[in-house]
Write an enzyme that holds these catalytic residues in place. Structure first.
Site, PDB file in Angstrom:
ATOM      1  N   LYS A 111       0.812  -1.226   0.000  1.00 29.70           N
ATOM      2  CA  LYS A 111       0.000   0.000   0.000  1.00 29.70           C
ATOM      3  C   LYS A 111       0.843   1.274   0.000  1.00 29.70           C
ATOM      4  O   LYS A 111       0.345   2.343  -0.344  1.00 29.70           O
ATOM      5  CB  LYS A 111      -0.971  -0.003   1.185  1.00 29.70           C
ATOM      6  CG  LYS A 111      -2.076  -1.026   1.012  1.00 29.70           C
ATOM      7  CD  LYS A 111      -3.259  -0.789   1.914  1.00 29.70           C
ATOM      8  CE  LYS A 111      -4.397  -1.728   1.521  1.00 29.70           C
ATOM      9  NZ  LYS A 111      -5.559  -1.644   2.377  1.00 29.70           N
ATOM     10  N   LYS A 192      -4.488  -9.801  -5.605  1.00 27.63           N
ATOM     11  CA  LYS A 192      -5.743 -10.260  -5.008  1.00 27.63           C
ATOM     12  C   LYS A 192      -6.868  -9.286  -5.365  1.00 27.63           C
ATOM     13  O   LYS A 192      -6.616  -8.101  -5.619  1.00 27.63           O
ATOM     14  CB  LYS A 192      -5.611 -10.432  -3.503  1.00 27.63           C
ATOM     15  CG  LYS A 192      -5.610  -9.153  -2.736  1.00 27.63           C
ATOM     16  CD  LYS A 192      -5.805  -9.386  -1.245  1.00 27.63           C
ATOM     17  CE  LYS A 192      -5.892  -8.034  -0.563  1.00 27.63           C
ATOM     18  NZ  LYS A 192      -6.895  -7.881   0.419  1.00 27.63           N
ATOM     19  N   LYS A 195     -11.210  -4.285  -2.844  1.00 25.37           N
ATOM     20  CA  LYS A 195     -12.279  -3.295  -3.010  1.00 25.37           C
ATOM     21  C   LYS A 195     -11.749  -1.912  -3.339  1.00 25.37           C
ATOM     22  O   LYS A 195     -12.471  -1.086  -3.884  1.00 25.37           O
ATOM     23  CB  LYS A 195     -13.181  -3.274  -1.771  1.00 25.37           C
ATOM     24  CG  LYS A 195     -12.487  -2.940  -0.474  1.00 25.37           C
ATOM     25  CD  LYS A 195     -13.497  -2.825   0.639  1.00 25.37           C
ATOM     26  CE  LYS A 195     -13.277  -3.811   1.771  1.00 25.37           C
ATOM     27  NZ  LYS A 195     -12.024  -3.689   2.494  1.00 25.37           N
TER      28      LYS A 195
HETATM   29  N1  AQP Z   1      -9.300 -11.283  -2.576  1.00 27.91           N
HETATM   30  C1  AQP Z   1      -9.580 -11.827  -1.399  1.00 27.91           C
HETATM   31  N2  AQP Z   1      -9.744 -13.167  -1.272  1.00 27.91           N
HETATM   32  C2  AQP Z   1     -10.040 -13.722  -0.082  1.00 27.91           C
HETATM   33  N3  AQP Z   1     -10.207 -12.989   1.058  1.00 27.91           N
HETATM   34  C3  AQP Z   1     -10.064 -11.661   0.973  1.00 27.91           C
HETATM   35  N4  AQP Z   1     -10.153 -10.664   1.878  1.00 27.91           N
HETATM   36  C4  AQP Z   1      -9.917  -9.478   1.285  1.00 27.91           C
HETATM   37  N5  AQP Z   1      -9.670  -9.658  -0.021  1.00 27.91           N
HETATM   38  C5  AQP Z   1      -9.741 -11.005  -0.250  1.00 27.91           C
HETATM   39  C6  AQP Z   1     -10.484 -10.856   3.289  1.00 27.91           C
HETATM   40  O1  AQP Z   1     -11.568  -9.997   3.587  1.00 27.91           O
HETATM   41  C7  AQP Z   1     -11.455  -9.570   4.944  1.00 27.91           C
HETATM   42  C8  AQP Z   1     -11.676  -8.109   5.041  1.00 27.91           C
HETATM   43  O2  AQP Z   1     -10.607  -7.425   4.483  1.00 27.91           O
HETATM   44  P1  AQP Z   1     -10.352  -5.914   4.858  1.00 27.91           P
HETATM   45  O3  AQP Z   1     -11.448  -5.089   4.370  1.00 27.91           O
HETATM   46  O4  AQP Z   1     -10.095  -5.774   6.297  1.00 27.91           O
HETATM   47  O5  AQP Z   1      -9.022  -5.544   4.130  1.00 27.91           O
HETATM   48  P2  AQP Z   1      -8.227  -6.211   3.023  1.00 27.91           P
HETATM   49  O6  AQP Z   1      -7.779  -7.568   3.395  1.00 27.91           O
HETATM   50  O7  AQP Z   1      -7.135  -5.257   2.667  1.00 27.91           O
HETATM   51  O8  AQP Z   1      -9.336  -6.314   1.851  1.00 27.91           O
HETATM   52  P3  AQP Z   1      -9.444  -5.493   0.530  1.00 27.91           P
HETATM   53  O9  AQP Z   1     -10.734  -5.829  -0.117  1.00 27.91           O
HETATM   54  O10 AQP Z   1      -8.206  -5.689  -0.286  1.00 27.91           O
HETATM   55  O11 AQP Z   1      -9.537  -4.000   1.044  1.00 27.91           O
HETATM   56  P4  AQP Z   1      -8.639  -2.765   0.668  1.00 27.91           P
HETATM   57  O12 AQP Z   1      -8.692  -2.704  -0.829  1.00 27.91           O
HETATM   58  O13 AQP Z   1      -9.289  -1.612   1.328  1.00 27.91           O
HETATM   59  O14 AQP Z   1      -7.278  -3.024   1.190  1.00 27.91           O
HETATM   60  C9  AQP Z   1     -10.084 -10.012   5.435  1.00 27.91           C
HETATM   61  O15 AQP Z   1     -10.246 -11.171   6.235  1.00 27.91           O
HETATM   62  C10 AQP Z   1      -9.353 -10.366   4.182  1.00 27.91           C
HETATM   63  O16 AQP Z   1      -8.397 -11.361   4.390  1.00 27.91           O
END
Ligand code: AQP
Length: 327
Positions: A111, A192, A195
């Site tokens: 990030k 991965k 969002k």
């Molecule tokens: N692509 C993914 N596949 C499986 N699990 C996923 N998680 C996120 N992306 C995937 C799981 O979702 C939970 C919530 O995640 P988060 O919102 O706390 O942050 P993150 O892991 O950083 O998810 P994002 O969607 O990628 O958010 P941003 O873009 O804001 O950083 C976690 O349990 C994560 O493992």
């Protein structure tokens, strides 16, 4: 009874990755354990958020928790910022964290890559996440694969605190699904699904309409072959789509491969879209009902009250052990 805690950031529109990797397990675990599920808004602000969007996304994530099947009568659902102990224990654990271990976190590296100004909040994110988990003495933390490293750090911090100040925290275990723990981007299978990806075509949002879902899947990157075969090294894009298919249909990967043997990608993608729509449509209907009911604020208030009772007691014990003069 085992304790379970997890959270999701309101940093964008929740994706199918968030659902398959995390949220679906929340629903399952609520029947087996005492559960705490949070919308982690304090984490979301470690990267810039537009205030109106943050407010809307926070309510949307809470409503999606319920729409996905979390029953607020069984599990505590709340906003992280409504329970003040999170920020306070986050700070206390930051003081026990080492620069070197925080610098090693791949999420921080990803990030912050290429940015001139990197927020300090992004750097200390894992200490706050540790506080989230340790406040409730969670035994299990259902997360996707990407959070494994943060969980390891939480375990280290808990052990460090216990060693220095006496047995206080439960050492938590990650609960990571065997399949679907890392759903990849539709446009690039080396990343991965996220969002916060600015390319909307890279993810399926839980609230995408059926037509948008069909379009995104039909445009998902594949390869120049035509074999529906699971092989993450040779066919990462197709393997990702097979994983999604398996997760949405309940079939095994081998069953999906067998179903599309010799048929090429066209029929496979068409059916995949219908499988995804089949999972998301009922969630979307419940989501709309919950938003229309205006009940979310009340549910979150009740959830925060129950969570605060547990969190405040832990925080008091921690402060007492660290040598703070208590009021
Ligand atoms: N692509 C993914 N596949 C499986 N699990 C996923 N998680 C996120 N992306 C995937 C799981 O979702 C939970 C919530 O995640 P988060 O919102 O706390 O942050 P993150 O892991 O950083 O998810 P994002 O969607 O990628 O958010 P941003 O873009 O804001 O950083 C976690 O349990 C994560 O493992």
């Amino acid at each position: 009874m085992k304790k379970v805690l997890s959270g999701i950031q309101p940093s964008g529109r929740l994706t199918l990755g968030n659902y398959i990797g995390a949220m679906r397990n929340f629903v399952e675990l609520q029947h087996q354990a005492e559960c705490f599920f949070m919308v982690v808004d304090l984490h979301a602000i470690t990267v810039p958020q537009e205030p109106a969007a943050l407010r809307e996304q926070s309510e949307a994530v809470a409503a999606l928790f319920i729409a996905a099947g979390i029953d607020p009568a069984k599990a505590n659902v709340f906003m992280q910022s409504h329970v003040r102990a999170h920020a306070e224990l986050g700070w206390l654990l930051t003081t026990l964290s080492y620069m070197g271990e925080l610098e090693r976190m791949t999420q921080f590296k990803d990030k912050s890559a290429g940015k001139d100004a990197i927020g300090a909040g992004l750097f200390v994110y894992p200490s706050l996440m540790a506080a989230d988990i340790l406040l409730y003495n969670a035994d299990l933390v259902p997360v996707g694969d990407d959070q494994k490293q943060h969980l390891e750090l939480t375990r280290d911090l808990a052990g460090r605190f216990n060693h220095r100040f006496g047995e206080t925290f439960t050492i938590p275990e990650p609960y990571i699904p065997k399949v679907g723990a890392r759903i990849m981007s539709l446009d690039d299978a080396s990343k991965k699904m996220s969002k916060s990806n600015p390319n909307q075509g890279s993810f399926i949002a839980l609230l995408d309409t059926p037509d948008v879902i069909r379009k995104k899947i039909s445009r998902a990157v594949t390869d120049s072959g035509r074999e529906v075969r699971f092989d993450t090294a040779e066919k990462p894009e197709v393997s990702n789509l097979i994983s999604i298919y398996a997760q949405c249909s309940g079939l095994t990967v081998a069953e999906v491969e067998a179903r599309y043997e010799g048929q090429g990608y066209g029929p496979f993608k068409k059916d995949l879209a219908e499988q995804v729509v089949g999972v998301l449509e009922p969630i979307q209907q419940r989501y709309n009902d919950i938003r229309a009911s205006g009940e979310i604020g009340k549910l979150l208030k009740e959830g925060a009250e129950k969570a605060s009772a547990v969190a405040d007691a832990t925080l008091r014990q921690v402060k007492e052990r660290m040598g703070f003069l208590l009021p």
